[in-house]
Design a protein around this motif. Structure first.
Motif, short mmCIF file in Angstrom:
data_model
loop_
_atom_site.label_atom_id
_atom_site.label_comp_id
_atom_site.label_asym_id
_atom_site.label_seq_id
_atom_site.Cartn_x
_atom_site.Cartn_y
_atom_site.Cartn_z
N THR A 37 -7.90 0.98 -2.82
CA THR A 37 -7.29 0.06 -1.85
C THR A 37 -7.22 0.61 -0.43
O THR A 37 -7.18 -0.15 0.52
CB THR A 37 -5.87 -0.35 -2.30
OG1 THR A 37 -5.14 0.84 -2.61
CG2 THR A 37 -5.90 -1.24 -3.52
N ARG A 38 -7.22 1.93 -0.28
CA ARG A 38 -7.11 2.50 1.09
C ARG A 38 -8.52 2.59 1.72
O ARG A 38 -9.46 2.94 1.04
CB ARG A 38 -6.49 3.89 1.04
CG ARG A 38 -5.09 3.87 0.53
CD ARG A 38 -4.17 4.62 1.42
NE ARG A 38 -2.83 4.08 1.28
CZ ARG A 38 -1.88 4.16 2.18
NH1 ARG A 38 -2.13 4.74 3.33
NH2 ARG A 38 -0.70 3.64 1.98
N GLU A 94 2.15 1.74 -3.39
CA GLU A 94 1.08 2.24 -4.27
C GLU A 94 0.89 3.75 -4.08
O GLU A 94 0.72 4.49 -5.04
CB GLU A 94 -0.23 1.53 -3.95
CG GLU A 94 -0.44 0.28 -4.78
CD GLU A 94 -1.63 -0.53 -4.30
OE1 GLU A 94 -1.76 -1.67 -4.76
OE2 GLU A 94 -2.40 -0.05 -3.46
N LYS A 97 0.84 -1.22 0.00
CA LYS A 97 0.00 0.00 0.00
C LYS A 97 0.86 1.25 0.00
O LYS A 97 0.55 2.25 -0.64
CB LYS A 97 -0.89 0.01 1.24
CG LYS A 97 -2.13 -0.82 1.05
CD LYS A 97 -3.13 -0.41 2.08
CE LYS A 97 -4.37 -1.26 2.03
NZ LYS A 97 -5.19 -1.07 3.21
#
Ligand SMILES: Cc1ncc(COP(=O)(O)O)c(C=O)c1O
Length: 560
Positions: free
Chosen positions: A277-278, A29, A26
């Motif tokens: 994704t967060r 990313e 993450k």
């Protein structure tokens, strides 16, 4: 250790590794989704900014910092002296009063200083002092304290969409309608109801809140998004301005770090991946003005170190990006906020939502919507605008402001919104882009015909000047333009803002003056060029200069 304990131990270890791998992924990313420029890395930008040494050029260096030969430097010095005498004669009273006021107006000191790259500042301030006062406005012109009439390209920071005379009338007519009530606050004048009706129709949203500035409207929109999603972070895009509140200004200009902000690259799949994704993202803020120069900050002449300023407006590409962003936000329950404080009512009657064909969850408006008076507005979906929870009476989202919904502001806004319903307003908006694109073409054709290394680019009536050949002196153009009777805001040629009441004749006069200014600047030698003078070479030489000054100042400090 028995077998079960060992197994549990390995199990925990494996889980810890998996968690760290996921966290690392993450993190990567997020790094990938940051723009590669310094504006995309606020912490690094702040650290580097602290290293920039203070120094300025003396008269010799001033005129040949790009390595121009002496003959050119002589021409430049003569041009600079002529311009300086012209300023002293023509703007005598205006500059005198500006300098006097500047002693105690910190804003003036700031805008007076940040007009040119800092190395040139001392001599420019001494010889081409700022003339930041005006006495009156009329049509598309403003008149200074010396009686000089200039075509207004400041647009009053974007407020002036329909022309100053229009706002004088909205303010006067509005004041007459609420005079009986006067400045009673907290209780509303009933014309607020009509404002809400119009704003709901324009935004396509359910509820409205009134504030005193665009900055406050953005603060409230983000606070509501955090309250309703119970998430901590806002996403803004690299370069976008959303007012001066700390959370939306994580880089230079804000002394404190903005810990609840992610600055991502606009028009990028990597940014969408972060949104998908967060789990801590409450909202995404979009300033549609960025369509003109995605990921770049508002172009200011004080940053015109070379000719790298670039714009690439592509309406379809930006609309497609907003659609993808809309989909990602909907998928993840992230609040999409359009900050239309600047472009609302300028690009189209229905604002950027209409112009790009994408709907937001919350929209902020400001500037021109106040009919000439200070304003910030949030429009939003009902479930997002609510400031308390029925099932938890102590869990509220507070937003108050003494001057919110001031009767005089509501009345001027009402006049503005009523005008929007008229056939004249419809006619204005109908051909807007065609008119302004055509004017851009006309001016560019004239500049090209004279072989001048300047071009203008636009998003409708919002323009910026681009420089076609490497130079360290592009910022000088703002002074030639002012000397030809074109009024610019303090950021200079980065942003020219036209009001929509410019006629073809008014525009022709502006184009004449623009061309004359550029010719004078060329004739004075500022655009001298050589094959070695590339943008890269310019940046390298400035960097070298800075390093040398930094080392020198460290050595001096160590001596004492
Ligand atoms: C997009 C945008 N948002 C917010 C603001 C802040 O508005 P104000 O200056 O009224 O606080 C501005 C001001 O330029 C703006 O352009």
């Amino acid at each position: 250790m028995d077998g079960t304990t060992t197994l549990a131990f390995y199990g925990l270890g494996a889980a810890a590794v998996a968690t760290s791998v996921a966290t690392l992924r993450k993190r990567l990313e997020l790094s990938r989704a940051k723009h590669r420029s310094l504006a995309g890395h606020s912490r690094i930008a702040r650290r580097l900014a602290a290293l920039v040494p203070s120094y300025d050029y003396d008269e010799d260096r001033f005129s040949c910092s790009d390595g121009a030969p002496e003959a050119i430097a002589v021409r430049r010095r003569a041009g600079f002296a002529r311009l300086s005498s012209l300023y002293r004669a023509r703007f005598a009273e205006t500059t005198r009063r500006t300098a006097e006021a500047s002693e105690a107006i910190s804003d003036l000191q700031f805008t007076g200083a940040y007009r040119v790259p800092f190395q040139f500042r001392r001599l420019v301030q001494a010889h081409l002092p700022a003339a930041a006062m005006v006495q009156s406005s009329n049509g598309v012109t403003v008149t200074d304290l010396d009686g000089n009439r200039s075509y207004d390209l400041t647009g009053s920071y974007g407020v002036n969409v329909f022309g100053y005379d229009f706002y004088k009338e909205t303010i006067e007519r509005g004041a007459a309608r609420v005079r009986e009530l006067g400045p009673v606050l907290g209780l509303y004048h009933p014309l607020i109801v009509e404002n809400v009706k119009y704003l709901k129709a324009i935004s396509g949203l359910d509820e409205v809140s009134f504030h005193m500035s665009g900055t406050e409207a953005v603060m409230q929109a983000v606070r509501l998004a955090r309250y309703h999603t119970r998430r901590s972070h806002l996403v803004r895009f690299c370069g976008a301005y959303h007012g001066w509140w700390g959370d939306v200004q994580p880089g230079l200009g804000n002394p404190a770090p903005a810990r609840g902000t992610y600055t991502l690259t606009e028009m990028s799949e990597d940014a969408l991946r972060v949104l998908r994704t967060r789990r801590n993202i409450a909202c995404v803020l979009v300033n549609p003005l960025q369509a003109l120069h995605p990921n770049a900050a508002a172009p200011s002449d004080s940053a015109l170190a070379d000719s790298a300023r670039a714009v690439h407006f592509d309406r379809d590409a930006y609309a497609a990006w907003l659609k993808r962003l809309r989909a990602a936000c909907s998928e993840r329950g992230i609040v999409l906020i359009f900050d239309e404080v600047f472009v609302g009512f300028r690009l189209a009657k229905g604002g950027a939502q209409d112009y790009f064909g994408v709907r937001a969850d919350l929209v902020t408006y400001g500037k021109t919507l106040g009919g000439g008076l200070p304003i910030g507005v949030v429009c939003g979906r009902r479930n997002l605008m609510k400031r308390f929870r029925d099932d938890r009476p102590a869990d509220i989202c507070l937003a108050r402001g003494t001057f919110n919904a001031h009767p005089y502001v509501m009345a001027a806004m009402n006049e503005f919104l009523r005008y929007l319903q008229t056939p004249q307003a419809d006619a204005l908006y109908r051909d807007l882009d065609r008119i302004w694109d055509k004017r851009v073409e006309l001016l560019n054709a004239r500049l090209a015909a004279e072989a001048l290394p300047v071009e203008v680019a636009n998003l409708s009536s919002i323009w910026t000047v681009c420089y076609m050949q490497p130079s360290r002196y592009n910022w000088m153009l703002q002074y030639y333009l002012r000397s030809e009777g074109l009024a610019l805001s303090w950021i200079g040629t980065g942003r020219l803002i036209f009001s929509l009441n410019y006629t073809d004749a008014d525009f022709a006069a502006v184009a004449d003056r623009f061309v004359a200014a550029a010719k004078a600047m060329r004739d004075d030698g500022w655009w001298w060029s050589s094959p070695a003078l590339t943008n890269k070479a310019i940046r390298r030489s400035i960097l070298k200069e800075m390093v040398l000054h930094r080392l020198f100042s460290l050595r001096e400090r160590n001596k004492h």
